[in-house]
Design a protein around this motif. Structure first.
Motif, PDB file in Angstrom:
ATOM      1  N   ARG A 206      -4.610  -6.839  -0.834  1.00  0.00           N
ATOM      2  CA  ARG A 206      -4.922  -6.643  -2.264  1.00  0.00           C
ATOM      3  C   ARG A 206      -4.124  -7.633  -3.120  1.00  0.00           C
ATOM      4  O   ARG A 206      -3.574  -7.255  -4.158  1.00  0.00           O
ATOM      5  CB  ARG A 206      -4.603  -5.193  -2.673  1.00  0.00           C
ATOM      6  CG  ARG A 206      -5.427  -4.160  -1.929  1.00  0.00           C
ATOM      7  CD  ARG A 206      -5.169  -2.735  -2.400  1.00  0.00           C
ATOM      8  NE  ARG A 206      -5.987  -1.777  -1.678  1.00  0.00           N
ATOM      9  CZ  ARG A 206      -5.697  -1.274  -0.481  1.00  0.00           C
ATOM     10  NH1 ARG A 206      -4.566  -1.611   0.125  1.00  0.00           N
ATOM     11  NH2 ARG A 206      -6.526  -0.427   0.107  1.00  0.00           N
TER      12      ARG A 206
ATOM     13  N   HIS B  22     -11.229   2.211  -8.239  1.00  0.00           N
ATOM     14  CA  HIS B  22     -12.037   1.045  -7.845  1.00  0.00           C
ATOM     15  C   HIS B  22     -13.260   0.978  -8.755  1.00  0.00           C
ATOM     16  O   HIS B  22     -13.424   1.848  -9.639  1.00  0.00           O
ATOM     17  CB  HIS B  22     -12.430   1.153  -6.369  1.00  0.00           C
ATOM     18  CG  HIS B  22     -13.038   2.470  -5.995  1.00  0.00           C
ATOM     19  ND1 HIS B  22     -14.321   2.814  -6.303  1.00  0.00           N
ATOM     20  CD2 HIS B  22     -12.487   3.561  -5.370  1.00  0.00           C
ATOM     21  CE1 HIS B  22     -14.572   4.044  -5.852  1.00  0.00           C
ATOM     22  NE2 HIS B  22     -13.472   4.519  -5.301  1.00  0.00           N
TER      23      HIS B  22
ATOM     24  N   ASN C 249      -4.985  -7.849  -6.800  1.00  0.00           N
ATOM     25  CA  ASN C 249      -4.445  -6.757  -7.618  1.00  0.00           C
ATOM     26  C   ASN C 249      -3.012  -7.077  -8.035  1.00  0.00           C
ATOM     27  O   ASN C 249      -2.605  -6.798  -9.170  1.00  0.00           O
ATOM     28  CB  ASN C 249      -4.466  -5.433  -6.846  1.00  0.00           C
ATOM     29  CG  ASN C 249      -5.873  -4.939  -6.599  1.00  0.00           C
ATOM     30  OD1 ASN C 249      -6.512  -5.345  -5.641  1.00  0.00           O
ATOM     31  ND2 ASN C 249      -6.381  -4.088  -7.470  1.00  0.00           N
TER      32      ASN C 249
ATOM     33  N   ASN D 109       0.813  -1.213   0.000  1.00  0.00           N
ATOM     34  CA  ASN D 109       0.000   0.000   0.000  1.00  0.00           C
ATOM     35  C   ASN D 109       0.854   1.275   0.000  1.00  0.00           C
ATOM     36  O   ASN D 109       0.840   2.064  -0.951  1.00  0.00           O
ATOM     37  CB  ASN D 109      -0.924  -0.075   1.229  1.00  0.00           C
ATOM     38  CG  ASN D 109      -1.893   1.077   1.318  1.00  0.00           C
ATOM     39  OD1 ASN D 109      -1.747   2.088   0.648  1.00  0.00           O
ATOM     40  ND2 ASN D 109      -2.898   0.932   2.159  1.00  0.00           N
TER      41      ASN D 109
ATOM     42  N   LYS E 146     -12.293  -4.571  -0.208  1.00  0.00           N
ATOM     43  CA  LYS E 146     -11.595  -3.437  -0.837  1.00  0.00           C
ATOM     44  C   LYS E 146     -11.979  -3.425  -2.323  1.00  0.00           C
ATOM     45  O   LYS E 146     -13.152  -3.260  -2.619  1.00  0.00           O
ATOM     46  CB  LYS E 146     -10.083  -3.564  -0.595  1.00  0.00           C
ATOM     47  CG  LYS E 146      -9.796  -3.552   0.900  1.00  0.00           C
ATOM     48  CD  LYS E 146      -8.389  -3.257   1.255  1.00  0.00           C
ATOM     49  CE  LYS E 146      -8.270  -2.868   2.723  1.00  0.00           C
ATOM     50  NZ  LYS E 146      -8.786  -3.852   3.681  1.00  0.00           N
TER      51      LYS E 146
END
Ligand code: TLP
Length: 345
Positions: free
Chosen positions: A174, A324, A177, A142, A202
């Motif tokens: 995440r 997002h 991702n 992050n 998220k």
């Protein structure tokens, strides 16, 4: 006025299909292990990340805490990065509740920790020292620009950990991702770690929930720790129903968020007075700096706020924007127009 909320991917709302699934979810008491929807999600999550078992927990913070408390006893030590979410933003839970000692080493700009730094931090067997038990990694990272750490890096850390008899926990809030950005199956990024958490709430748009994943034996212990922390919930199928759809329907659309983040970053790079490290932008998180003395950070935030653009300030002149599923490419275009106007006002 349309609000464009780039503060975090945690602001995502459940999709209409999720709301429908929540309404119809088959329910039972999960503390008795009798919620069929939760049992299904736990099996699915474990399969997706290639671990034996998984446990639904209310949040990423609780998931990380459960893992550290399950791996370590009081007075033992965890090695983690100085920019990690577990160190910076989880209220010191491991120390407050577990008497566990965080041993902080620097994160490199790409979110890794140097292998030599990790090795140097591992304590010798000496009664003066806490016993090192665990290494914690984060992917995507992050604070380090949403960077995606490669499976090769994980493999090197795992070799080191095995050599010293340590375990590895991954804060994979995440992780999907990261897998999408690196174009690999998520299992490649999880196979070297003993345990991980990932978040449903998220970029995957579920309203609540994270998954703790690991061996059967670990998850059995983690179940007890979840109870200790008050995280044993009852008809959790209303959470799990959305979580299952998060895994089934929301992972494949993450490239759209990454491409929106890239367009946003490229646009910001062209705006005088702002600075951004473009190669760092790999996923849905971007950081940029205000480098002009024509306006203050407060003025920039206020001007953009008046135009309906919400984002986060992470340091005095540093900001974060996160894309997002609630952000479309048109929103990126409007955000860039607004930023340019705000900078020129
Ligand atoms: N991150 C939130 C804030 O706390 C900063 C965000 O908006 O990014 N690990 C990582 C890497 C995270 O980014 C977060 C949340 C967590 C764990 C904690 O998850 P929750 O919020 O579910 O406790």
């Amino acid at each position: 006025m349309k609000i464009i909320d780039l503060r975090s991917d945690t602001v995502t709302l459940p999709t209409p299909t999720m709301r429908e699934a929540i309404y119809h979810a088959e329910l039972g008491d999960d503390v008795y292990g009798e919620d069929p929807t939760t049992n299904h999600l736990e099996k699915l999550a474990a399969e997706r990340v290639g671990k034996e078992a998984a446990l639904l927990v209310p949040s990423g913070t609780m998931g990380n805490l459960i893992c550290v408390l399950t791996h370590c006893a009081r007075g033992e030590e965890v090695i983690l990065g100085d920019q990690s979410h577990m160190f910076l933003a989880e209220a010191g839970g491991m120390s407050a509740l577990g008497g566990i000692f965080p041993h902080i080493i620097p994160n490199q700009p790409d979110g890794t920790m140097g292998l030599e730094d990790i090795e140097a931090a591992i304590r010798a067997d000496n009664i003066h020292f806490p016993r090192t038990r665990l290494i914690c990694l984060e992917n995507t990272h992050n604070r380090c620009g949403g960077s995606a750490l490669s499976s090769d890096y994980f493999e090197s850390v795992a070799t080191l950990a095995r050599h010293y008899g340590l375990k590895i926990h991954l804060d994979g809030a995440r992780i999907f991702n990261a897998a999408v950005a690196l174009k690999v199956n998520v299992r490649e990024l999880t196979r070297s770690v003993d345990t991980l958490i990932f978040c449903l709430s998220k970029g995957l748009s579920a309203p609540i929930g994270s998954m703790v994943c690991g061996s059967q034996e670990f998850i059995a212990k983690a179940l007890r720790m979840r109870k200790v922390l008050g995280g044993g919930m009852r008809q959790t199928g209303i959470i799990a129903a959305a979580g299952t759809l998060a895994l089934d329907q929301m992972v494949d659309r993450l490239p759209e968020d990454h491409s929106n983040a890239r367009s946003l970053a490229e646009g910001i790079a062209d705006i005088p007075g702002l600075s951004i490290d473009l190669p760092r932008v790999q996923t849905n998180i971007i950081y940029f700096d205000l480098v002009s003395d024509r306006l203050t950070a407060e003025e920039l935030i206020a001007r953009l706020g008046q135009k309906g653009i919400k984002f986060s300030r992470t340091e005095p002149s540093r900001f974060r924007m996160v894309t997002h599923c609630g952000i479309r490419s048109e929103d990126i275009a409007s955000t860039l127009v607004c930023i340019r106007e705000a900078m020129e006002e």
